[in-house]
Design an enzyme around this catalytic site. Structure first.
Site, PDB file in Angstrom:
ATOM      1  N   GLY A 137       0.805  -1.230  -0.064  1.00  0.00           N
ATOM      2  CA  GLY A 137      -0.089   0.069   0.014  1.00  0.00           C
ATOM      3  C   GLY A 137       0.995   1.327   0.038  1.00  0.00           C
ATOM      4  N   SER A 138       0.305   2.149   0.587  1.00  0.00           N
ATOM      5  CA  SER A 138       1.154   3.782   0.518  1.00  0.00           C
ATOM      6  C   SER A 138       2.494   3.757   0.859  1.00  0.00           C
ATOM      7  CB  SER A 138      -0.034   4.702   1.183  1.00  0.00           C
ATOM      8  OG  SER A 138      -1.134   4.455   0.730  1.00  0.00           O
TER       9      SER A 138
END
Lengths: 574, 367
Positions: A288-289
């Site tokens: 993810g981020s």
């Protein structure tokens, strides 16, 4: 018969028999002692000469400060010689009650035709004395050495465990089994019929070589802080698991590695495989981020964007047939620092469109993803990075924000370290040196540079961007009063196992970071898998990271740096 | 008959040499059991020295005690034999060790009753046979009383139980009865008759049957019943011609159950080799030869019978012990005279020599 009584005495036959018998004995002696001499010497040798094997003492495992993480304690293994037991019923009844064994099964064993049979291995001295006081016949003891882990569950996934024959089965115990186990000795000696050694007959066939000791890079204080905080987080968020890894970014030395839930290496067989799994290096997840930092470093290092360049972040973005949305509609222009700070998916995807597929792919592999980092622990995961020729239209935007790619927490930390230490990718390692039995250094394991990754300038910018995340972005809850901390949050969805889409309402919240920003002394990651309730990394992972840093940095004697000039200069120049 | 001559010093020399060989052997063979069971490696040598000292005194006394006086105590000797053999069953006097009643207590020492019974038997039979003379030809008046008396003694010793001593008593009786003039046919009948109880005594008692089986094929169960015969052979076999050297033997280290008593011959064989064992065999042979010489020169039937009795007592025991050690015979617990550790055996052996020496005093020139 003559009349003279003296003549009546018959003496011939008795004396004849006496002399004849003595002659037979003498012939027999000649036969046994001279003709068959060699045969009996061989028979005696076979019986009297014994080869004794002595297993060597397994080496100790120490933390970086010399604290012992393993101890060998003498233990006693109980065996029987089934044929020499006089009362099997009583033996089975009493032994089974003292050792917690099944009586009927034990009785069957005692009545078997075997010569030698283990009853129970590795019992403590107190148990041995208890059983000795019952005076069974046909039983005996063999002294063995039992591996004991004095710190309980501490470092369980790092240390691993050993089997009943002291063979390493997991972790460092497995990876360094050759060094730790040493070599068993062999002695030749003559023994009497009771098995006692006859003095002065011992000859060494193979010398006993004790195992080497290992000194780990791990600091058991940092480790215990990390494990404590992870335990609390596991409970608080009722997560499936919590993992953490901390490393010295300047060397690749691992300072702490922990998974919760964990297990006690001394009684590993009481735990299921889930507890014994070292997720930090084995388990893959979509980052993810946190992966945005990788994408940004690719843009900066290839000079495709400067820190001034701005990108408009609208509410949603359509790529091919997929619509991307931000977690919060920004609808304004943001530079790279702000995109990272607020973790804007739209901004990141639009910026990454400046990169070709090949450039992004080669940058990802440059940082070590998709391959093993070479840590000295068994079963390291490789991750999944598909080659760009097989990317669909939505793959590049997904990968730029950390989806459609699988990594291990270890790979994330290694990449992070190289991004913040001036572009040096180090091989991660847990063993600092191998020591002899007496404690002399046999082999020192030095940091090994795998390759250079990004430029020093890019590295400095990444540090500044990541500081922004903590000092006013999504990672604000990792902020400390006396240290500048850099970091990045990541709230990722979990791909479903059938390969189609993601699991609803299941998340992995992670935070990777480092401190102090000026000259990083420690970098690491915390990963909370499937928390219940709050799931945003900013709420779940960032505070956990902050709590750990707050305790670890003072312990490491890192001087407080709030107000560091490096950051001031950067901000003023922008 | 009154003119006392010189005693047979050569016989004395042979006996003393055997005693010396025995003490030297005990110096090494007695170490493992002495150390293990009494924490004193030389305990057996020290104890044996006491017995030797006492035995030599008795030897000296018996060599001066005119053997003709034994005729007067012939019947008394028989009574004493029975008393001794019955005494082992009385708790105050007798002593039971591991289910076996063989010993009687005299003050602070234990005496094996059957050992003294052997001396008594020789004295009784010799004087009795001389007295009966021609009556011996008759089965009922001559032979049958002996059959019952000896049968009773044999059964008493058997039930101690001590088959080894019982057998020696039986063989001794046969030798004396034969030498004394009992009809050979009577002895043969007895032998056939004796086979029936002997069969039950041997084959119906577990350990004795095992001894026979193990003797026949020790290799069939080398760890179990074949252990002792196999190790007797190994012990002798390892010695070779010159032996492993004094003290260097290893089978005495509990491979042989009784290295200081019944198995001492095998220990000597291992440490001193064929040379050592041959010296012992020759010494017994010379002892028999001097015994034969004394028998031949004895002036009267009583002297001849006594000499045959005491000489064969020593020789029979020696032969049985060496026969067991060389696995010619199945295992029976018989000591090697003069050499095995054990007080009763030592005393009886030295007394026997004393009596032989006494008889040699009255020697006539060879006819």
């Amino acid at each position: 018969m003559t009349t003279k009584v003296g003549k009546r005495i018959r003496i011939g036959l008795p004396f004849f028999i006496i002399f004849l018998s003595l002659g037979i004995i003498e012939i027999r002696l000649y036969h046994l002692q001279i003709l068959e001499h060699k045969k009996f010497v061989a028979l005696a040798r076979k019986e009297q000469v014994k080869i004794i094997k002595i297993s060597s003492e397994r080496g100790s495992i120490l933390d970086r400060n010399g604290q012992e993480l393993t101890v060998n304690v003498p233990s006693y293994s109980l065996y029987v010689r089934p044929r020499s037991i006089s009362d099997e019923g009583r033996t089975a009844r009493e032994l089974s009650s003292h050792l917690n064994l099944d009586e009927s099964r034990l009785l069957r064993q005692l009545r078997s035709d075997r010569i030698f049979l283990w009853i129970k291995r590795k019992l403590p001295l107190a148990k041995k004395e208890e059983i000795d006081s019952l005076h069974f016949d046909g039983i005996g003891w063999i002294k063995e050495s039992d591996r004991f882990y004095p710190q309980g569950n501490l470092c369980s996934h790092l240390l691993g465990f050993v089997g009943v024959d002291n063979q390493g089965l997991a972790g460092v115990e497995y990876y360094y089994d050759e060094e730790l186990k040493g070599e068993g000795g062999q002695f030749l000696l003559k023994a009497d019929a009771l098995g006692n050694e006859i003095p002065l007959t011992k000859r060494v066939l193979k010398p006993l070589i004790p195992g080497h000791n290992l000194m780990l890079t791990v600091d058991s204080i940092i480790q215990s802080i990390v494990e404590q905080e992870l335990g609390l987080a596991l409970k608080k968020h009722q997560a499936e698991s919590v993992e953490a890894l901390f490393m010295d970014p300047q060397t690749g030395e691992i300072l702490a590695l922990a998974n919760k839930p964990d297990y006690n290496p001394g009684s590993y067989n009481e735990y299921s495989a889930r507890f014994r799994r070292n997720g930090v290096i084995q388990d893959l997840y979509e980052p993810g981020s946190t992966f945005k930092v990788v994408t940004v470093s690719a843009l900066l290092d290839n000079s495709l964007m400067t820190i001034e360049d701005k990108i408009y972040c609208q509410g949603s973005l359509r790529v091919a047939n997929h619509v991307f949305e931000d977690w919060h509609a920004f609808n304004r222009e943001m530079n790279l620092a702000e995109i990272i700070q607020h973790s804007s998916d739209i901004g990141m995807i639009r910026a990454s469109q400046k990169l070709s597929r090949e450039k992004l792919f080669s940058h990802i592999t440059l940082l070590g993803f998709g391959g093993k980092m070479g840590i000295d622990l068994p079963s390291e995961g490789r991750g999944i990075v598909r080659s760009p020729s097989r990317w669909s239209l939505t793959d590049q935007p997904c990968i730029s924000i950390g989806h459609g790619i699988a990594v291990t927490p270890l790979q994330m930390v290694c990449a992070l370290c190289s991004l913040i230490n001036g572009g040096r990718l180090f091989r991660p390692y847990v063993t600092k040196c191998i020591l002899s039995h007496q404690g002399e250094v046999i082999k020192e394991i030095k940091p090994r540079l795998i390759r250079r990754t990004v430029s020093v300038e890019t590295s400095e910018k990444i540090r500044y961007f990541m500081q922004g995340v903590v000092e006013g972005g999504t990672g604000e809850r990792a902020k400390l009063n006396r240290y500048f901390v850099g970091g990045k949050t990541g709230t990722a969805q979990i791909p479903s196992l059938n390969g189609k889409g993601y699991l609803p309402d299941k998340y992995i919240a992670s935070f990777m970071g480092f401190a102090p920003v000026g000259s990083p002394r420690i970098a690491g990651i915390v990963v909370v898998k499937r928390p219940t309730g709050a799931y945003y990394a900013s709420e779940v992972a960032a505070p956990l990271f902050g709590r750990i840093m707050k305790r670890v940095l003072p312990y490491m004697n890192v001087p407080p740096d709030k107000g560091d000039l490096l950051v001031m200069k950067e901000t003023s120049s922008s | 008959m009154k003119n006392k001559g010189r005693i047979d010093y050569f016989l004395l020399f042979i006996a003393l040499t055997l005693v010396a060989v025995g003490l030297i052997s005990l110096l090494t063979a007695g170490v493992p059991p002495g150390y293990r069971y009494h924490n004193d490696p030389y305990l057996y040598v020290k104890a044996q020295l006491n017995w030797v000292a006492l035995g030599l005194i008795l030897l000296f006394l018996s060599s001066y005690l005119n053997y003709h006086r034994y005729t007067k105590i012939g019947k008394l000797a028989l009574v004493l034999v029975f008393l001794l053999l019955i005494a082992v069953y009385f708790p105050r006097i007798g002593r039971e060790i591991r289910g076996v009643r063989r010993w009687i207590i005299l003050g602070s020492v234990q005496i094996q009753a059957s050992e003294l019974a052997k001396v008594g038997l020789i004295v009784y039979l010799s004087s009795s046979l001389v007295r009966k003379k021609e009556k011996l030809e008759s089965f009922f008046r001559g032979y049958l009383p002996y059959f019952f008396i000896l049968g009773a003694i044999f059964l008493l010793v058997m039930s101690e139980p001590d088959l080894g001593s019982a057998l020696i008593l039986a063989i001794l009786s046969f030798v004396l009865l034969y030498a004394g003039g009992v009809k050979v046919s009577h002895l043969l009948y007895t032998l056939v008759l004796a086979f029936i109880p002997m069969y039950f005594a041997v084959f119906e008692v577990g350990y004795r049957r095992n001894r026979i089986l193990s003797f026949l094929s020790p290799e069939s169960d080398p760890r179990g019943i074949g252990f002792q015969p196999l190790h007797l052979k190994i012990s002798l076999g390892c010695g070779g011609f010159w032996g492993m050297g004094p003290g260097k033997g290893q089978t005495k280290l509990f491979y042989l159950p009784t290295p200081h008593t019944d198995s001492i011959f095998a220990v000597v064989g291992e440490e001193l080799g064929f040379i050592g064992t041959t010296v012992i065999v020759i010494l017994f042979g010379m002892l028999a030869w001097r015994g034969l010489r004394i028998v031949k020169r004895a002036p009267d039937p009583l002297g001849k019978l006594l000499a045959i009795g005491f000489c064969s007592l020593i020789c029979i025991q020696g032969i049985i012990n060496m026969g067991v050690a060389t696995v010619i015979l199945p295992t029976t617990g018989t000591p090697l005279p003069f050499i095995s550790y054990g007080g009763s055996s030592m005393l009886v052996s030295l007394i026997s020599i004393g009596v032989l020496l006494n008889i040699s005093r009255y020697s006539r020139a060879t006819p």
